[in-house]
Write a protein that holds these residues in place. Structure first.
Motif, PDB file in Angstrom:
ATOM      1  N   THR A   1       0.859  -1.182   0.000  1.00  0.00           N
ATOM      2  CA  THR A   1       0.000   0.000   0.000  1.00  0.00           C
ATOM      3  C   THR A   1       0.893   1.230   0.000  1.00  0.00           C
ATOM      4  O   THR A   1       1.848   1.296   0.773  1.00  0.00           O
ATOM      5  CB  THR A   1      -0.924   0.007   1.230  1.00  0.00           C
ATOM      6  OG1 THR A   1      -1.734  -1.179   1.195  1.00  0.00           O
ATOM      7  CG2 THR A   1      -1.820   1.236   1.238  1.00  0.00           C
ATOM      8  N   VAL A   2       0.595   2.155  -0.892  1.00  0.00           N
ATOM      9  CA  VAL A   2       1.375   3.392  -0.980  1.00  0.00           C
ATOM     10  C   VAL A   2       0.462   4.584  -0.703  1.00  0.00           C
ATOM     11  O   VAL A   2      -0.729   4.545  -0.991  1.00  0.00           O
ATOM     12  CB  VAL A   2       2.079   3.536  -2.356  1.00  0.00           C
ATOM     13  CG1 VAL A   2       3.107   2.417  -2.538  1.00  0.00           C
ATOM     14  CG2 VAL A   2       1.103   3.546  -3.511  1.00  0.00           C
TER      15      VAL A   2
ATOM     16  N   GLU B   1      -3.494   7.278  -9.617  1.00  0.00           N
ATOM     17  CA  GLU B   1      -2.791   7.912 -10.738  1.00  0.00           C
ATOM     18  C   GLU B   1      -1.292   8.056 -10.441  1.00  0.00           C
ATOM     19  O   GLU B   1      -0.445   7.746 -11.288  1.00  0.00           O
ATOM     20  CB  GLU B   1      -3.379   9.302 -11.050  1.00  0.00           C
ATOM     21  CG  GLU B   1      -4.808   9.276 -11.546  1.00  0.00           C
ATOM     22  CD  GLU B   1      -5.857   9.097 -10.439  1.00  0.00           C
ATOM     23  OE1 GLU B   1      -7.022   8.837 -10.780  1.00  0.00           O
ATOM     24  OE2 GLU B   1      -5.528   9.190  -9.241  1.00  0.00           O
ATOM     25  N   GLN B   2      -0.971   8.500  -9.234  1.00  0.00           N
ATOM     26  CA  GLN B   2       0.435   8.671  -8.857  1.00  0.00           C
ATOM     27  C   GLN B   2       1.112   7.320  -8.612  1.00  0.00           C
ATOM     28  O   GLN B   2       2.288   7.149  -8.934  1.00  0.00           O
ATOM     29  CB  GLN B   2       0.576   9.562  -7.624  1.00  0.00           C
ATOM     30  CG  GLN B   2       0.279  11.022  -7.877  1.00  0.00           C
ATOM     31  CD  GLN B   2      -1.215  11.310  -7.949  1.00  0.00           C
ATOM     32  OE1 GLN B   2      -2.010  10.716  -7.228  1.00  0.00           O
ATOM     33  NE2 GLN B   2      -1.605  12.224  -8.827  1.00  0.00           N
ATOM     34  N   ALA B   3       0.380   6.374  -8.041  1.00  0.00           N
ATOM     35  CA  ALA B   3       0.940   5.035  -7.808  1.00  0.00           C
ATOM     36  C   ALA B   3       1.290   4.378  -9.138  1.00  0.00           C
ATOM     37  O   ALA B   3       2.355   3.767  -9.282  1.00  0.00           O
ATOM     38  CB  ALA B   3      -0.054   4.173  -7.028  1.00  0.00           C
ATOM     39  N   PHE B   4       0.413   4.518 -10.122  1.00  0.00           N
ATOM     40  CA  PHE B   4       0.648   3.958 -11.457  1.00  0.00           C
ATOM     41  C   PHE B   4       1.859   4.637 -12.103  1.00  0.00           C
ATOM     42  O   PHE B   4       2.744   3.969 -12.643  1.00  0.00           O
ATOM     43  CB  PHE B   4      -0.597   4.154 -12.329  1.00  0.00           C
ATOM     44  CG  PHE B   4      -0.509   3.504 -13.678  1.00  0.00           C
ATOM     45  CD1 PHE B   4      -0.922   2.195 -13.854  1.00  0.00           C
ATOM     46  CD2 PHE B   4      -0.036   4.201 -14.778  1.00  0.00           C
ATOM     47  CE1 PHE B   4      -0.848   1.585 -15.104  1.00  0.00           C
ATOM     48  CE2 PHE B   4       0.036   3.615 -16.025  1.00  0.00           C
ATOM     49  CZ  PHE B   4      -0.373   2.295 -16.187  1.00  0.00           C
TER      50      PHE B   4
ATOM     51  N   ARG C   1      -4.665   6.715  -0.830  1.00  0.00           N
ATOM     52  CA  ARG C   1      -3.887   5.483  -0.668  1.00  0.00           C
ATOM     53  C   ARG C   1      -4.259   4.530  -1.794  1.00  0.00           C
ATOM     54  O   ARG C   1      -5.390   4.530  -2.266  1.00  0.00           O
ATOM     55  CB  ARG C   1      -4.178   4.815   0.671  1.00  0.00           C
ATOM     56  CG  ARG C   1      -3.615   5.579   1.838  1.00  0.00           C
ATOM     57  CD  ARG C   1      -4.079   5.093   3.183  1.00  0.00           C
ATOM     58  NE  ARG C   1      -4.119   3.656   3.359  1.00  0.00           N
ATOM     59  CZ  ARG C   1      -3.804   3.036   4.473  1.00  0.00           C
ATOM     60  NH1 ARG C   1      -3.400   3.718   5.512  1.00  0.00           N
ATOM     61  NH2 ARG C   1      -3.914   1.736   4.576  1.00  0.00           N
ATOM     62  N   THR C   2      -3.294   3.718  -2.187  1.00  0.00           N
ATOM     63  CA  THR C   2      -3.531   2.737  -3.241  1.00  0.00           C
ATOM     64  C   THR C   2      -2.888   1.418  -2.851  1.00  0.00           C
ATOM     65  O   THR C   2      -1.722   1.381  -2.438  1.00  0.00           O
ATOM     66  CB  THR C   2      -2.932   3.214  -4.580  1.00  0.00           C
ATOM     67  OG1 THR C   2      -3.540   4.462  -4.936  1.00  0.00           O
ATOM     68  CG2 THR C   2      -3.160   2.209  -5.688  1.00  0.00           C
TER      69      THR C   2
ATOM     70  N   PHE D   1      10.230   3.681  -2.240  1.00  0.00           N
ATOM     71  CA  PHE D   1      10.365   4.813  -3.162  1.00  0.00           C
ATOM     72  C   PHE D   1       9.129   5.712  -3.093  1.00  0.00           C
ATOM     73  O   PHE D   1       9.233   6.940  -3.132  1.00  0.00           O
ATOM     74  CB  PHE D   1      10.582   4.294  -4.585  1.00  0.00           C
ATOM     75  CG  PHE D   1      10.577   5.368  -5.628  1.00  0.00           C
ATOM     76  CD1 PHE D   1      11.675   6.213  -5.773  1.00  0.00           C
ATOM     77  CD2 PHE D   1       9.490   5.540  -6.467  1.00  0.00           C
ATOM     78  CE1 PHE D   1      11.666   7.220  -6.748  1.00  0.00           C
ATOM     79  CE2 PHE D   1       9.477   6.534  -7.430  1.00  0.00           C
ATOM     80  CZ  PHE D   1      10.575   7.375  -7.570  1.00  0.00           C
ATOM     81  N   MET D   2       7.968   5.096  -2.974  1.00  0.00           N
ATOM     82  CA  MET D   2       6.710   5.840  -2.966  1.00  0.00           C
ATOM     83  C   MET D   2       6.306   6.300  -1.554  1.00  0.00           C
ATOM     84  O   MET D   2       5.225   6.850  -1.375  1.00  0.00           O
ATOM     85  CB  MET D   2       5.591   4.973  -3.557  1.00  0.00           C
ATOM     86  CG  MET D   2       5.780   4.600  -5.011  1.00  0.00           C
ATOM     87  SD  MET D   2       5.770   6.011  -6.137  1.00  0.00           S
ATOM     88  CE  MET D   2       4.058   6.529  -6.036  1.00  0.00           C
ATOM     89  N   GLY D   3       7.146   6.057  -0.559  1.00  0.00           N
ATOM     90  CA  GLY D   3       6.797   6.430   0.820  1.00  0.00           C
ATOM     91  C   GLY D   3       5.772   5.490   1.406  1.00  0.00           C
ATOM     92  O   GLY D   3       4.889   5.917   2.145  1.00  0.00           O
ATOM     93  N   GLY D   4       5.895   4.210   1.053  1.00  0.00           N
ATOM     94  CA  GLY D   4       4.893   3.191   1.371  1.00  0.00           C
ATOM     95  C   GLY D   4       4.551   3.005   2.822  1.00  0.00           C
ATOM     96  O   GLY D   4       5.309   3.339   3.718  1.00  0.00           O
TER      97      GLY D   4
END
Length: 161
Positions: free
Chosen positions: A27-28, A33-36, A119-120, A156-159
């Motif tokens: 989960t990020v 859109e940003q996760a993709f 969140r994604t 990387f995404m601040g997960g």
């Protein structure tokens, strides 16, 4: 109690066509859109190529045209996958064959599932072991590899997890 659950007898290997998919998720803290975008457009910034690459630690990976490639410092190119489906903010599905050719491809699907407003859940499912030489051994490698790769993406995404 079923005593067969505790049997130490070797079980015959399961045919690769029936091997279960490998699934893992992170989960990020970003909208889909940003996760993709982080997974696809920025893959060169987080993919652990030194541990999970074909051409060496100084190479980089990127989605370009309809393929995912790895490029070495000497501009050698290895095609890892062809894009089967591309739905921004929702899904990317790949014919996956790093280090081999399309005839030995499995399939990787990455879903981007919204969880609340920002969140994604990024869920990766790897299947199609019947096409891969020694599918059982390949599956075992990916059972350990995919969590490590997704962990790098998540950091990387601040997960979150």
């Amino acid at each position: 109690m079923n005593s067969s659950l505790f049997s130490h007898a070797a079980q015959p290997p399961e045919p690769a066509g029936r091997l279960a998919p490998v699934s893992c998720e992170v989960t990020v803290p970003h909208a889909p859109e940003q996760a993709f975008e982080g997974f696809t457009d920025l893959i060169h910034l987080w993919w652990p190529v030194a541990d999970y690459g074909v051409l060496g630690g100084a190479a980089h990976v990127e989605f370009e045209d309809r393929v995912l490639t790895e490029t070495s410092e000497q501009d050698e190119i290895s095609i890892w996958a062809e894009i089967l489906e591309w739905q921004p903010a929702r899904l990317v599905r790949l014919s996956w064959h790093p280090g081999s050719g399309p005839t030995a491809a499995s399939e990787v699907e990455v879903e981007f599932l919204p969880e609340g407003a920002e969140r994604t859940v990024v869920r990766l499912t790897h299947s199609g072991w019947h096409n891969v030489p020694d599918g059982e051994a390949a599956r075992t490698r990916y059972v350990h590899g995919w969590p490590a790769v997704l962990s790098k993406y998540s950091r990387f995404m601040g997960g979150i997890r």
